[in-house]
Design a protein around this motif. Sequence first.
Motif, PDB file in Angstrom:
ATOM      1  N   ASP A 182       8.560  -1.574   9.358  1.00 44.23           N
ATOM      2  CA  ASP A 182       9.138  -0.570   8.453  1.00 44.23           C
ATOM      3  C   ASP A 182       8.263   0.672   8.330  1.00 44.23           C
ATOM      4  O   ASP A 182       8.380   1.436   7.374  1.00 44.23           O
TER       5      ASP A 182
ATOM      6  N   GLU B 123       0.823  -1.215   0.000  1.00 37.34           N
ATOM      7  CA  GLU B 123       0.000   0.000   0.000  1.00 37.34           C
ATOM      8  C   GLU B 123       0.865   1.278   0.000  1.00 37.34           C
ATOM      9  O   GLU B 123       0.345   2.372   0.199  1.00 37.34           O
ATOM     10  N   ARG B 124       2.166   1.118  -0.194  1.00 38.89           N
ATOM     11  CA  ARG B 124       3.056   2.279  -0.056  1.00 38.89           C
ATOM     12  C   ARG B 124       3.559   2.809  -1.396  1.00 38.89           C
ATOM     13  O   ARG B 124       4.586   3.475  -1.467  1.00 38.89           O
TER      14      ARG B 124
ATOM     15  N   ALA C  64      17.735   7.790   2.170  1.00 37.47           N
ATOM     16  CA  ALA C  64      16.346   8.126   2.459  1.00 37.47           C
ATOM     17  C   ALA C  64      15.650   6.967   3.160  1.00 37.47           C
ATOM     18  O   ALA C  64      14.685   7.155   3.870  1.00 37.47           O
ATOM     19  N   PHE C  65      16.168   5.755   2.954  1.00 34.96           N
ATOM     20  CA  PHE C  65      15.586   4.583   3.585  1.00 34.96           C
ATOM     21  C   PHE C  65      16.667   3.924   4.417  1.00 34.96           C
ATOM     22  O   PHE C  65      17.763   3.691   3.923  1.00 34.96           O
TER      23      PHE C  65
ATOM     24  N   ASP D 136       6.667   7.224  -4.419  1.00 32.68           N
ATOM     25  CA  ASP D 136       6.751   8.076  -5.611  1.00 32.68           C
ATOM     26  C   ASP D 136       7.874   9.101  -5.420  1.00 32.68           C
ATOM     27  O   ASP D 136       8.055   9.657  -4.336  1.00 32.68           O
TER      28      ASP D 136
ATOM     29  N   THR E   2      11.255   4.944  11.013  1.00 31.94           N
ATOM     30  CA  THR E   2      12.711   4.986  10.856  1.00 31.94           C
ATOM     31  C   THR E   2      13.278   5.912  11.923  1.00 31.94           C
ATOM     32  O   THR E   2      12.850   7.062  12.048  1.00 31.94           O
TER      33      THR E   2
ATOM     34  N   ARG F 280       4.745  15.134   4.806  1.00 29.18           N
ATOM     35  CA  ARG F 280       4.656  15.068   3.343  1.00 29.18           C
ATOM     36  C   ARG F 280       3.356  14.336   3.020  1.00 29.18           C
ATOM     37  O   ARG F 280       3.109  13.238   3.526  1.00 29.18           O
TER      38      ARG F 280
ATOM     39  N   ILE G  59       5.448   6.591   8.978  1.00 27.71           N
ATOM     40  CA  ILE G  59       4.351   6.483   8.010  1.00 27.71           C
ATOM     41  C   ILE G  59       3.042   6.496   8.786  1.00 27.71           C
ATOM     42  O   ILE G  59       2.832   5.657   9.674  1.00 27.71           O
TER      43      ILE G  59
ATOM     44  N   ASP H 129      15.188   0.914  10.507  1.00 27.44           N
ATOM     45  CA  ASP H 129      13.754   0.733  10.256  1.00 27.44           C
ATOM     46  C   ASP H 129      13.181  -0.192  11.318  1.00 27.44           C
ATOM     47  O   ASP H 129      13.829  -1.171  11.700  1.00 27.44           O
TER      48      ASP H 129
ATOM     49  N   ASN I 286      10.435  -1.571   0.554  1.00 27.58           N
ATOM     50  CA  ASN I 286      11.151  -2.717   0.024  1.00 27.58           C
ATOM     51  C   ASN I 286      11.157  -3.900   1.006  1.00 27.58           C
ATOM     52  O   ASN I 286      11.063  -3.702   2.192  1.00 27.58           O
TER      53      ASN I 286
ATOM     54  N   ARG J 127      -1.400   5.709   3.985  1.00 30.86           N
ATOM     55  CA  ARG J 127      -0.808   5.392   2.697  1.00 30.86           C
ATOM     56  C   ARG J 127      -0.489   6.653   1.891  1.00 30.86           C
ATOM     57  O   ARG J 127       0.137   6.581   0.822  1.00 30.86           O
TER      58      ARG J 127
ATOM     59  N   LEU K  12       3.732   6.582  -1.396  1.00 33.15           N
ATOM     60  CA  LEU K  12       4.804   7.101  -0.546  1.00 33.15           C
ATOM     61  C   LEU K  12       6.170   6.912  -1.204  1.00 33.15           C
ATOM     62  O   LEU K  12       7.113   7.641  -0.905  1.00 33.15           O
TER      63      LEU K  12
ATOM     64  N   ILE L 188       3.337  10.934   5.453  1.00 34.54           N
ATOM     65  CA  ILE L 188       4.523  10.640   6.272  1.00 34.54           C
ATOM     66  C   ILE L 188       4.798  11.860   7.141  1.00 34.54           C
ATOM     67  O   ILE L 188       4.688  12.998   6.678  1.00 34.54           O
TER      68      ILE L 188
ATOM     69  N   GLY M  29      12.041   6.878   5.358  1.00 35.34           N
ATOM     70  CA  GLY M  29      11.516   6.620   4.030  1.00 35.34           C
ATOM     71  C   GLY M  29      10.191   5.920   4.098  1.00 35.34           C
ATOM     72  O   GLY M  29       9.493   5.995   5.100  1.00 35.34           O
ATOM     73  N   CYS M  30       9.842   5.249   3.040  1.00 35.39           N
ATOM     74  CA  CYS M  30       8.512   4.635   2.995  1.00 35.39           C
ATOM     75  C   CYS M  30       8.565   3.171   3.388  1.00 35.39           C
ATOM     76  O   CYS M  30       7.544   2.543   3.593  1.00 35.39           O
ATOM     77  N   GLY M  31       9.770   2.599   3.518  1.00 39.41           N
ATOM     78  CA  GLY M  31       9.855   1.195   3.887  1.00 39.41           C
ATOM     79  C   GLY M  31       9.154   0.300   2.888  1.00 39.41           C
ATOM     80  O   GLY M  31       8.483  -0.667   3.253  1.00 39.41           O
TER      81      GLY M  31
END
Lengths: 76, 384
Positions: B135, A31-32, B22-23, A37, B138, B235, B178, B131, A76, B181, A35, B184, A72-74
């Motif tokens: 996840d 569902e992310r 970023a991640f 993008d 973070t 965001r 997060i 994370d 992965n 959906r 996020l 953030i 980040g959006c996590g």
Amino acid sequence: MTTTIKLSLALTVTLLLSACSSVDPWVKPYERERLADIIMAADRNPVSSSYLHHVFEAREGARGAVGSAGGGCGCN
Amino acid sequence: MIVISRKTPAFAALLLTSTLPAFAGVLPEDRADVLYHRYDGGGVTIDGPSLLVRKSLKEKFSFSASYYVDMVSSASIDVETAGASEYKEERTQYGIGMDYLRGKATYTFGFTSSEENDYQADTAYFGISQDMFGDLTTVSLGFTRAWDTVQRNVGGSIDPGFLRRNDRRQYRVGVSQILTRNLIADASFEVITDQGFLNNPYRSVRFLATDGSAQLAAERYPGTRTSNALSVGTRYFLPYRAALKGHYRFFTDTWGIRSHTGELGYTHPLAGKWILEARLRYYSQTQADFYRDLFPTTNFQNFLARDKELSTFSSQTAGIGASYEFPGGRPRWVQKGTINLNFDYIWFDYDNFRDARVTGVPPGSEPLYSFNANVIQLFVSIWF
């Protein structure tokens, strides 16, 4: 008083232990998509944002805590 | 020489932290950026190149290298008030960094070195991002240590009898969360401590002489400074594929400065390869306890400053940007690239810093100072 302390201690330990258990994410990885993008990136162009921060920091008294926390959006 | 900024180490650390992934659980992309920057305002022009290259290895490591130059040409109000003529100087900064990915944690190390003819700054940085909670969260921690060496030009050459040092430590914690959906949120808190020589060896304060005229004397700053900055941001992904971003920062320090910073940004992709951006920024601060535009005497208090960065003032910024993506393949190792142009316009309005260049009026009654600045960035990025 002793009972209150014991209850508080038990509650604290329970909360701490619960933090160790795995959390079922309320936003699933699939569902992310939004996020992840590129337009939602915390810092789409680091070379540009760091320069602009420098422009401000060189002319202002404040410093620090600029930009994103690096999350980040996590996805992965 | 009158140097416009003594904050190089903070920027060095900033460049390092900005290259954080970023991640936490993913290494940054392999990418190279070549940027030309130009600042023009208040009698000061600063331009030069900036390069940033990142390359990963075995999906475990990511190495970065940066190069940055400020070519300064200055006839600022400080220069003119001091009776000096326009000067030129150059600052060069090199940086290297490494990210190491292990599970859902990323460890970051970095070092930068900045050189001017009268100022040397070395900065080392360590950070970790993790994370957690599916996840959704973070958490980042960072520590920076900087060592500055301050010298002084007299008559066009370095004064051998003047050498000062400053040590700086920065502690940073941040969290990104997060929420939905489409949303953030993030927050960060940063403490910075300085110990050493913190004032500008060239800048002067004004004081009232017995004959009623304004005279100049050397600044005197405290030898320590500790600051706290707390920021929150969000965001949000809008329903028609656009992004809305907001950011607020509160700052306070042991010199008595308190400031508020608010930023709003809007990112809008167009069909095809374009991404457009617009942003607004508001900044305000109160003065340092030991700042005055005009002191009654040189011994009025222990510490004396007339740096407009320490005065009460506000600034507003409006900016736009456009990015065009072009396909890779030429040469074959280029996956894609972007050409970017950003323009920002800044208004500075000072509440208790007067334009001391104005003559014919009693000291302390000159008009308040204000100026505007243009900031241009043109850069090319390629992914490989």
